[in-house]
Design an enzyme around this catalytic site. Sequence first.
Site, PDB file in Angstrom:
ATOM      1  N   LYS A   1       9.556  -6.430   4.751  1.00 26.73           N
ATOM      2  CA  LYS A   1      10.613  -6.542   3.752  1.00 26.73           C
ATOM      3  C   LYS A   1      11.649  -5.705   4.109  1.00 26.73           C
ATOM      4  O   LYS A   1      13.005  -5.722   3.913  1.00 26.73           O
ATOM      5  CB  LYS A   1      10.093  -6.031   2.561  1.00 26.73           C
ATOM      6  CG  LYS A   1       9.570  -4.481   2.212  1.00 26.73           C
ATOM      7  CD  LYS A   1       9.033  -4.144   1.030  1.00 26.73           C
ATOM      8  CE  LYS A   1       8.657  -2.868   0.765  1.00 26.73           C
ATOM      9  NZ  LYS A   1       9.599  -1.814   1.030  1.00 26.73           N
ATOM     10  N   THR A   2      11.363  -4.380   4.806  1.00 31.60           N
ATOM     11  CA  THR A   2      12.673  -3.588   5.101  1.00 31.60           C
ATOM     12  C   THR A   2      13.564  -4.272   6.313  1.00 31.60           C
ATOM     13  O   THR A   2      14.731  -4.222   6.321  1.00 31.60           O
ATOM     14  CB  THR A   2      12.079  -2.213   5.774  1.00 31.60           C
ATOM     15  OG1 THR A   2      11.145  -1.596   4.839  1.00 31.60           O
ATOM     16  CG2 THR A   2      12.839  -1.323   6.182  1.00 31.60           C
TER      17      THR A   2
ATOM     18  N   ASP B   1      15.073  -2.024  -3.485  1.00 32.20           N
ATOM     19  CA  ASP B   1      13.818  -2.040  -2.737  1.00 32.20           C
ATOM     20  C   ASP B   1      12.728  -1.937  -3.803  1.00 32.20           C
ATOM     21  O   ASP B   1      13.199  -1.117  -4.777  1.00 32.20           O
ATOM     22  CB  ASP B   1      13.952  -1.344  -1.437  1.00 32.20           C
ATOM     23  CG  ASP B   1      12.612  -1.507  -0.590  1.00 32.20           C
ATOM     24  OD1 ASP B   1      11.970  -2.551  -0.971  1.00 32.20           O
ATOM     25  OD2 ASP B   1      12.475  -0.721   0.220  1.00 32.20           O
ATOM     26  N   GLU B   2      11.627  -2.111  -3.817  1.00 28.80           N
ATOM     27  CA  GLU B   2      10.333  -1.774  -4.722  1.00 28.80           C
ATOM     28  C   GLU B   2      10.733  -2.005  -5.999  1.00 28.80           C
ATOM     29  O   GLU B   2      10.520  -0.988  -6.955  1.00 28.80           O
ATOM     30  CB  GLU B   2      10.085  -0.328  -4.228  1.00 28.80           C
ATOM     31  CG  GLU B   2       9.753   0.291  -3.015  1.00 28.80           C
ATOM     32  CD  GLU B   2       8.401  -0.379  -2.435  1.00 28.80           C
ATOM     33  OE1 GLU B   2       7.854  -1.304  -3.281  1.00 28.80           O
ATOM     34  OE2 GLU B   2       8.112  -0.063  -1.176  1.00 28.80           O
TER      35      GLU B   2
ATOM     36  N   GLN C   1       2.035  -4.851  -6.192  1.00 35.28           N
ATOM     37  CA  GLN C   1       1.966  -3.341  -5.785  1.00 35.28           C
ATOM     38  C   GLN C   1       2.434  -2.411  -6.841  1.00 35.28           C
ATOM     39  O   GLN C   1       3.096  -1.449  -6.713  1.00 35.28           O
ATOM     40  CB  GLN C   1       2.594  -2.987  -4.464  1.00 35.28           C
ATOM     41  CG  GLN C   1       1.697  -3.891  -3.384  1.00 35.28           C
ATOM     42  CD  GLN C   1       2.307  -3.458  -1.990  1.00 35.28           C
ATOM     43  OE1 GLN C   1       2.423  -2.389  -1.612  1.00 35.28           O
ATOM     44  NE2 GLN C   1       2.938  -4.597  -1.423  1.00 35.28           N
TER      45      GLN C   1
ATOM     46  N   ARG D   1      -3.134  -0.789   3.318  1.00 35.43           N
ATOM     47  CA  ARG D   1      -2.532   0.453   4.270  1.00 35.43           C
ATOM     48  C   ARG D   1      -3.056   0.150   5.628  1.00 35.43           C
ATOM     49  O   ARG D   1      -2.606   0.887   6.571  1.00 35.43           O
ATOM     50  CB  ARG D   1      -2.842   1.782   3.808  1.00 35.43           C
ATOM     51  CG  ARG D   1      -2.115   2.053   2.489  1.00 35.43           C
ATOM     52  CD  ARG D   1      -0.574   1.768   1.800  1.00 35.43           C
ATOM     53  NE  ARG D   1      -0.584   0.625   1.614  1.00 35.43           N
ATOM     54  CZ  ARG D   1       0.504  -0.339   1.709  1.00 35.43           C
ATOM     55  NH1 ARG D   1       1.617   0.204   2.318  1.00 35.43           N
ATOM     56  NH2 ARG D   1       0.727  -1.561   0.958  1.00 35.43           N
TER      57      ARG D   1
END
Length: 891
Positions: A36-37, A237-238, A285, A641
């Site tokens: 995503k980044t 973001d997020e 998430q 993770r």
Amino acid sequence: MRAADDLIGDLNPQQAEAVQYRGQALLIGAGAGSGKTRVLTRRIAWILTQFGAWPSQILAITFTNKAAAEMRERLTGLIGPVAQRMWVSTFHSACVRILRRDGEQIGLKSGFSIYDTADCERLVKLIGADLNIDLKRYTPRSILARISDYKNNLQGWREQLNTYAADYKPGQKGYQLGRFGNVEELYAVVYAEYQHRLAMANAVDFDDLIVRTVELLRGCPMVAEYYRHKFRYILVDEYQDTNHAQYVLVRELAGVDAGERPQPDAVAAGRQGPAWITVVGDSDQSIYAFRGADIRNIQDFEQDFPNAKTIMLEQNYRSTQTILDAANAVIAHNEGRKPKKLWTALGKGEPIVGYAADNAQQEAAWIASEIARLHVEAGVAYSDVAIMYRANAQSRSLEEALIKAGLPYQLIGGTRFYERREVKDAIAYLQAIVNPADDVNMRRILNVPKRGLGARAESLVTMYADTHAATFFDGVLHVDELGAPTRTATQLRAFRDLMTALREFAVAHDGKPSEIVAEVLSKSGLLEELQRSDDPQDASRVENLSQLQSVAAEYEQKTPDPSLAGFLETTALVADSDQLPMQGEDSGSITLMTLHTAKGLEYPVVFLTGLEQGTFPHSRSMEDTSELAEERRLAYVGITRAQRRLYVTRAAVRAQWGQAAEMMPSQFLDEIPDELIDWKRREAGMERMRGGWGNGGFGDDEFGGWDDDDFGGVSYGGAGSTFGSTYGSARGTGSSYGSGSSSAARSGYGSGRSYGSSYGSRSTYGGSGRSYGSSGSSYGSRSSKSYGSSGSRSSSYGSGSSGSGRSGKVTTRRIAPSSGSKPKQNPGASTAGNGLSIADFQIGDKITHDKFGLGTVVDLQDKGPKSVITVDFGSDGVKRLMLAVAPIEKL
């Protein structure tokens, strides 16, 4: 500046589509590890190169300073130094910039202080003392949590005050709280007084940074118009972690509700009408509901922004398919989510490794020994390993085991650097210099270091300030009017002169915060007091103050226009995750952190610990389906993770409130497909002797009986050792399991390392002088590989080991009976202590609960003596009840 083909040439089709999309509203549903980044930064570069936007027209918002720094670095690589002029920051940092520039429109002067948690708690304590509030019953932390809820939902103090305590006026003296025992009155009054005193001190807390910015944009049309004209492209973001206040902030900045109609994209391209909004996030998430995050923001994006486009990113570039299959299987149990299934081209990878320990100490010892083995045998760097847990309290046993094993580690989320007393004192001086109206910090440093200005002197100054509606420092400036004793007056004048001189020095050297820090440490006496001390801990405190000066110097070097106020902002807005080393930087240490802190990070090796009902998922979620869904999302975050190796561990007994509590395996373990986990030890010793957890237990038919070897290479009760360290002393029996066995060949698992420490009240795990790793012991299940030296017989640590012929894990499968039919009862299922059995229930049955009243059964989970029923209690919500202990009656 890179060409168009360079920006999308190495992207997958979904990523490329997201980068190039032209339209007012775009939701990028980015699964864990889906790049995503990369997509977000490429989209920004695409907007600049292909849409003809200016860098100043873009606002990119992240949730941590670390993420913002990474995004800015990537953008610099894509578009050059111009990226440094863009607004790429956290929500809070962006709001600080807006408020510094335009806050005076709502009564906030540019030099305002930003209070951290400690400052806020101190302010609430001062208010509580003035209003005679019982702060043991209503703790500052609980009051602040309620105030934070109000702010996250944009509920103003006036609204609360009008509803619950209309007769109270902020700043009022002698108000009597609790006349009718109304706790809402208390919260409303404290909220109003808290905001009043923040305003008097020209200060804000973290929540205010968002709330006051929304207030500014809503109340000052000219300011709102300026930022709506400035920011034509907003990227967040997020997005799943935004709360209601942040959601409104984004809409206000974009001008979505300003009544302007969006223009055709071919003409406007973000230049007319509302700004174009791109949000990136993953509803799976969303794990910050306790901070006010509202998952509906991302779930309802398409309703909130008509004609919005959603693009899902499902290809994972981080983890193996085995890890992703486990994550997919767990999260699939959450209802009402957008379908998404992560996949990878990286291959199946190694199986997940599972371990069931007898207690938390044994769980930690096994983790430490496994990390040591990975380091020696597989060359795994310590910095590639992370140990994650649900709650900070779980770190103690893990830290002890790592210390005993001599393994380096760093604990994330402990006492932060800026919260250490001596650092906080120094920063309080700096805050008071920048903002003399800051009563909280001014009162903190009045007698730090000790200068004879105690509670009496403070009360004299406070009385003057209250009488004259002035600040605390105004009281200090008018020392001659206080009527203070000669000695006190002399010391107050010295403090006044000190602060005046420091303030003058700061104004003259504003661009050199490191020099101001040095001046404060020297002239205040903070450094001298610690240097004179004989306390060895004060030497480390001196080092911390030296580090503060180094941080200020580093800030100067990295910031184009450094200032003392700017430096204080950077210290105020640091998060736990910002303590972590940057990606690719080798810290040389194992990382310990909570699962909430781990969000957004990745490690080659991850140990997911404490997988027990009541630990993870947390006990609070046991009777609340929405909280359980959030716990499952947290499990999904933890699993994803891991890049190459994932370990899942649990303990059969864990200390809770000073008592040894027996723990049931987490339902999340049950939701991971059996074939994905290689159990090194499926059951704790206690569970095996009872026949196991779950559906009816396990008897001789499945396991073929058990003997000393079944305890897997550790002699429970051999020479000098008892297995009763937890199960004996904690349960009051003092018994030793297997006390007759003394085979030295079964005494260890590792190579020659001695752990002679005690895990229990009076016995040693492994015995005095016994080695974890004498001849031929094996880590266990499905593998005959020995990690000890060759020699005598190879016993295994765990069931299902070589030669045992045992297989299968302990499971508690979910039963979904058809309407009107009763679930089959397991042979080993027992009747609950209240006389009820799972076989007595079917979906649709009515029950009464002592607390929640009348309810309807909506789901059944047959787990024998640990069976669970899910009941809908109407206005009290849906609750999950353990049948054996629930105070219920079937109607």
